[in-house]
Each structure stands twice: as structure tokens, then as C-alpha cells.
Design a protein around this motif. Structure first.
Motif: not given
Length: 153
Positions: A59-68
Motif C-alpha cells: 500500500t505504500n508504493w508510489v510513482f514519485s518525481v521530486k526536483i531539488f
């Protein structure tokens, strides 16, 4: 002698059959000075896109894109996650003589995201596409941008 910077936007759109299409736009801008090095680098993402990728067991799986941000003003690090896969990529935005603003928009396919930036007119410019294909992370460059300076007398 008056100096002007001329922004030359040359976008190369990559299509499935590898044919190239070129789009050109010329904008005259003032020779503003944006520092090439940041004095303060935020540890928080400047842009974030997250989509649930979980199932009944995970249940904690995600598709995530983060820009730093990085120390260099026009360079950003993209951190990507899909289920248990992770990846990172560096993006260099063109110096449009304004502070760069990165934006993420949802892609057309499930588990996809378009990485882009705002230009001087606040128009979104597509840059890269992050997606999942065959359960693998994929980063595709959609368009390339370049800037040059010309002296006008």
C-alpha cells in the motif's frame, strides 16, 4: 555600445519514429544578471509529483518525481521512485535571465510526468518525460533548449 541578449529557442521534438521537428522562437531580453551559484540551497523539493502505485500487499508504493536545487542556479537533480525502483537525473535549464522555475505536470499515460520550466512569459516549456514502461523507469528528453548572446550596436 548597447548589449542585448537574444534568446534563441530551438526545440527538437523526438517522436516515436525518430523524425525530428524543429520549432524556433526568438525573444529579445535585457542583459539581467542572475547569479550562477546559489548562496542558499534548499533541501526541500522545488517541485513534486506523486501518484499511488500500491496494491493490496504494498500500500505504500508510489510513482514519485521530486526536483531539488543544486549549488548551481540552473542545475537541478531529479529523484524518481516507482515501487522499489529509484533513479536520479540531472537537468540543466537554459539561462533565460530570470530565476528558473521548475514545474511538473501529469503525463498522458499512467505513471508518467512531464518535467518543464516557466519561460519569461510564464508559459510552461516541456523538457523531459519521466515514465514507467514494462515496469522500468524511463527518462526521455522531449525538447532541447539553447541560449546565445549577441552584441547589437
Amino acid at each position: 555600445m548597447k548589449k542585448l541578449s537574444i534568446f534563441f529557442l530551438s526545440a527538437i521534438i523526438l517522436s516515436c519514429n525518430n523524425q525530428e521537428s524543429v520549432e524556433k522562437e526568438i525573444t529579445i531580453v535585457n542583459n539581467d544578471t542572475i547569479p550562477q551559484i546559489r548562496t542558499v540551497v534548499s533541501s526541500r523539493p522545488v517541485a513534486d509529483f506523486t501518484q499511488n502505485a500500491g496494491d493490496a500487499l504494498n500500500t505504500n508504493w508510489v510513482f514519485s518525481v521530486k526536483i531539488f536545487e543544486t549549488e548551481k542556479t540552473f542545475r537541478f537533480v531529479m529523484k524518481i521512485k516507482f515501487e522499489e525502483l529509484t533513479a536520479a537525473d540531472t537537468s540543466i535549464l537554459p539561462d533565460l535571465h530570470i530565476q528558473p522555475v521548475v514545474e511538473l505536470q501529469p503525463g498522458k499515460e499512467k505513471f508518467s510526468c512531464i518535467v518543464g520550466f516557466k519561460d519569461r512569459e510564464q508559459k510552461f516549456r516541456e523538457y523531459k518525460k519521466v515514465s514507467v514502461e514494462n515496469n522500468q523507469l524511463k527518462i526521455t528528453t522531449l525538447k532541447r533548449y539553447g541560449v546565445y548572446t549577441k552584441t547589437v550596436q
